[in-house]
Design a protein around this motif. Sequence first.
Motif, PDB file in Angstrom:
ATOM      1  N   ILE A 145       4.960  -7.549  23.645  1.00  0.00           N
ATOM      2  CA  ILE A 145       5.369  -6.196  24.014  1.00  0.00           C
ATOM      3  C   ILE A 145       5.352  -6.001  25.530  1.00  0.00           C
ATOM      4  N   LEU A 146       4.581  -6.835  26.248  1.00  0.00           N
ATOM      5  CA  LEU A 146       4.501  -6.730  27.702  1.00  0.00           C
ATOM      6  C   LEU A 146       5.464  -7.673  28.405  1.00  0.00           C
ATOM      7  N   SER A 147       6.209  -8.456  27.645  1.00  0.00           N
ATOM      8  CA  SER A 147       7.156  -9.381  28.251  1.00  0.00           C
ATOM      9  C   SER A 147       8.478  -8.687  28.523  1.00  0.00           C
ATOM     10  N   ARG A 148       9.410  -9.441  29.089  1.00  0.00           N
ATOM     11  CA  ARG A 148      10.721  -8.865  29.389  1.00  0.00           C
ATOM     12  C   ARG A 148      11.585  -8.711  28.142  1.00  0.00           C
ATOM     13  N   GLU A 149      11.178  -9.354  27.068  1.00  0.00           N
ATOM     14  CA  GLU A 149      12.001  -9.316  25.862  1.00  0.00           C
ATOM     15  C   GLU A 149      12.125  -7.902  25.319  1.00  0.00           C
ATOM     16  N   ILE A 150      13.262  -7.636  24.686  1.00  0.00           N
ATOM     17  CA  ILE A 150      13.466  -6.349  24.031  1.00  0.00           C
ATOM     18  C   ILE A 150      12.702  -6.382  22.712  1.00  0.00           C
ATOM     19  N   TYR A 151      11.592  -5.662  22.658  1.00  0.00           N
ATOM     20  CA  TYR A 151      10.712  -5.688  21.495  1.00  0.00           C
ATOM     21  C   TYR A 151      10.385  -4.261  21.044  1.00  0.00           C
ATOM     22  N   ALA A 152       9.562  -3.570  21.833  1.00  0.00           N
ATOM     23  CA  ALA A 152       9.248  -2.184  21.497  1.00  0.00           C
ATOM     24  C   ALA A 152      10.517  -1.331  21.514  1.00  0.00           C
ATOM     25  N   SER A 153      11.460  -1.684  22.390  1.00  0.00           N
ATOM     26  CA  SER A 153      12.717  -0.937  22.461  1.00  0.00           C
ATOM     27  C   SER A 153      13.503  -1.049  21.156  1.00  0.00           C
ATOM     28  N   ALA A 154      13.434  -2.219  20.519  1.00  0.00           N
ATOM     29  CA  ALA A 154      14.118  -2.397  19.237  1.00  0.00           C
ATOM     30  C   ALA A 154      13.467  -1.534  18.174  1.00  0.00           C
ATOM     31  N   ALA A 155      12.123  -1.497  18.161  1.00  0.00           N
ATOM     32  CA  ALA A 155      11.412  -0.647  17.206  1.00  0.00           C
ATOM     33  C   ALA A 155      11.729   0.822  17.457  1.00  0.00           C
ATOM     34  N   LEU A 156      11.808   1.200  18.715  1.00  0.00           N
ATOM     35  CA  LEU A 156      12.153   2.578  19.068  1.00  0.00           C
ATOM     36  C   LEU A 156      13.535   2.941  18.553  1.00  0.00           C
ATOM     37  N   ALA A 157      14.487   2.028  18.732  1.00  0.00           N
ATOM     38  CA  ALA A 157      15.855   2.282  18.270  1.00  0.00           C
ATOM     39  C   ALA A 157      15.900   2.438  16.748  1.00  0.00           C
ATOM     40  N   GLY A 158      15.180   1.586  16.030  1.00  0.00           N
ATOM     41  CA  GLY A 158      15.168   1.665  14.572  1.00  0.00           C
ATOM     42  C   GLY A 158      14.508   2.921  14.070  1.00  0.00           C
ATOM     43  N   ALA A 159      13.326   3.254  14.627  1.00  0.00           N
ATOM     44  CA  ALA A 159      12.607   4.454  14.196  1.00  0.00           C
ATOM     45  C   ALA A 159      13.403   5.718  14.523  1.00  0.00           C
ATOM     46  N   ALA A 160      14.012   5.745  15.711  1.00  0.00           N
ATOM     47  CA  ALA A 160      14.799   6.918  16.100  1.00  0.00           C
ATOM     48  C   ALA A 160      16.032   7.075  15.222  1.00  0.00           C
ATOM     49  N   THR A 161      16.645   5.972  14.843  1.00  0.00           N
ATOM     50  CA  THR A 161      17.801   6.038  13.950  1.00  0.00           C
ATOM     51  C   THR A 161      17.406   6.634  12.614  1.00  0.00           C
ATOM     52  N   PHE A 162      16.299   6.166  12.046  1.00  0.00           N
ATOM     53  CA  PHE A 162      15.837   6.704  10.764  1.00  0.00           C
ATOM     54  C   PHE A 162      15.526   8.192  10.864  1.00  0.00           C
ATOM     55  N   VAL A 163      14.734   8.583  11.865  1.00  0.00           N
ATOM     56  CA  VAL A 163      14.330   9.977  12.001  1.00  0.00           C
ATOM     57  C   VAL A 163      15.532  10.870  12.274  1.00  0.00           C
ATOM     58  N   GLY A 164      16.436  10.412  13.161  1.00  0.00           N
ATOM     59  CA  GLY A 164      17.612  11.206  13.476  1.00  0.00           C
ATOM     60  C   GLY A 164      18.499  11.440  12.267  1.00  0.00           C
ATOM     61  N   LEU A 165      18.773  10.391  11.516  1.00  0.00           N
ATOM     62  CA  LEU A 165      19.613  10.527  10.333  1.00  0.00           C
ATOM     63  C   LEU A 165      18.947  11.400   9.273  1.00  0.00           C
ATOM     64  N   THR A 166      17.639  11.239   9.107  1.00  0.00           N
ATOM     65  CA  THR A 166      16.917  12.054   8.129  1.00  0.00           C
ATOM     66  C   THR A 166      16.961  13.525   8.519  1.00  0.00           C
ATOM     67  N   ALA A 167      16.778  13.808   9.812  1.00  0.00           N
ATOM     68  CA  ALA A 167      16.801  15.191  10.294  1.00  0.00           C
ATOM     69  C   ALA A 167      18.164  15.846  10.061  1.00  0.00           C
ATOM     70  N   PHE A 168      19.216  15.049  10.054  1.00  0.00           N
ATOM     71  CA  PHE A 168      20.562  15.581   9.817  1.00  0.00           C
ATOM     72  C   PHE A 168      20.940  15.575   8.342  1.00  0.00           C
ATOM     73  N   GLY A 169      19.993  15.318   7.488  1.00  0.00           N
ATOM     74  CA  GLY A 169      20.234  15.436   6.064  1.00  0.00           C
ATOM     75  C   GLY A 169      20.790  14.216   5.371  1.00  0.00           C
ATOM     76  N   VAL A 170      20.826  13.089   6.071  1.00  0.00           N
ATOM     77  CA  VAL A 170      21.297  11.853   5.440  1.00  0.00           C
ATOM     78  C   VAL A 170      20.263  11.411   4.405  1.00  0.00           C
ATOM     79  N   PRO A 171      20.684  10.962   3.221  1.00  0.00           N
ATOM     80  CA  PRO A 171      19.727  10.485   2.216  1.00  0.00           C
ATOM     81  C   PRO A 171      18.764   9.463   2.813  1.00  0.00           C
ATOM     82  N   ARG A 172      17.504   9.579   2.463  1.00  0.00           N
ATOM     83  CA  ARG A 172      16.489   8.764   3.130  1.00  0.00           C
ATOM     84  C   ARG A 172      16.653   7.284   2.854  1.00  0.00           C
ATOM     85  N   GLU A 173      17.141   6.915   1.685  1.00  0.00           N
ATOM     86  CA  GLU A 173      17.377   5.493   1.436  1.00  0.00           C
ATOM     87  C   GLU A 173      18.386   4.937   2.431  1.00  0.00           C
TER      88      GLU A 173
END
Length: 207
Positions: A145-173
Amino acid sequence: MFETVAATLDWLGVIVFTVTGALAASRKEMDFVGFAVLGTATGIGGGTLRDLLLGLPVFWTGQPAYLLACLAVSGAVFFTAHIPQSRYRSVLWLDALGLALFAVAGAERAWQAGASATVAVVMGVVTATFGGVIRDLLGGESPVILSREIYASAALAGAATFVGLTAFGVPREVALGAGFGVCLAVRAASLRFGWALPRYRPRTAGP
């Protein structure tokens, strides 16, 4: 149906991360206890911190089967870790899968607990990354997580995608699948193409 999907993601994440911890122990030529400690800490570490921060009962204390599964998986890897030809690459790709699974599973648990969208995203990142931090520290390696590799950023993108879609009423599955896919795609691309975030470069201060 939805509870089954969420539970399946949680189980898969625990198992996959346990394997990465045990494989890291194999590269350090640890004994069985080392495999068990590293595998278990990696498998349940992120979820443990998430539940503590949210003020929830720690998930594995009410379901000891998670702990027993970590021990069983660690034991299995102890006898089979020699099979992969490149264990380090195996760790990286399995870690990418675990990262994606835990990013959405962690965000989902926080969302179900009534957390705000921001907190749910952060809990997704914590769940996805903290187990890997424990693995790397116990294994005597610099946390990815402290290296230059995209790691936490990937988790952030995935979690934000799930939360954003859920907030807009997209089925949770659907939201879970999309969040998982985004996180895995970003992390896989960074491994495949060497993507990295910009680094700070020292600069001379002006007069």
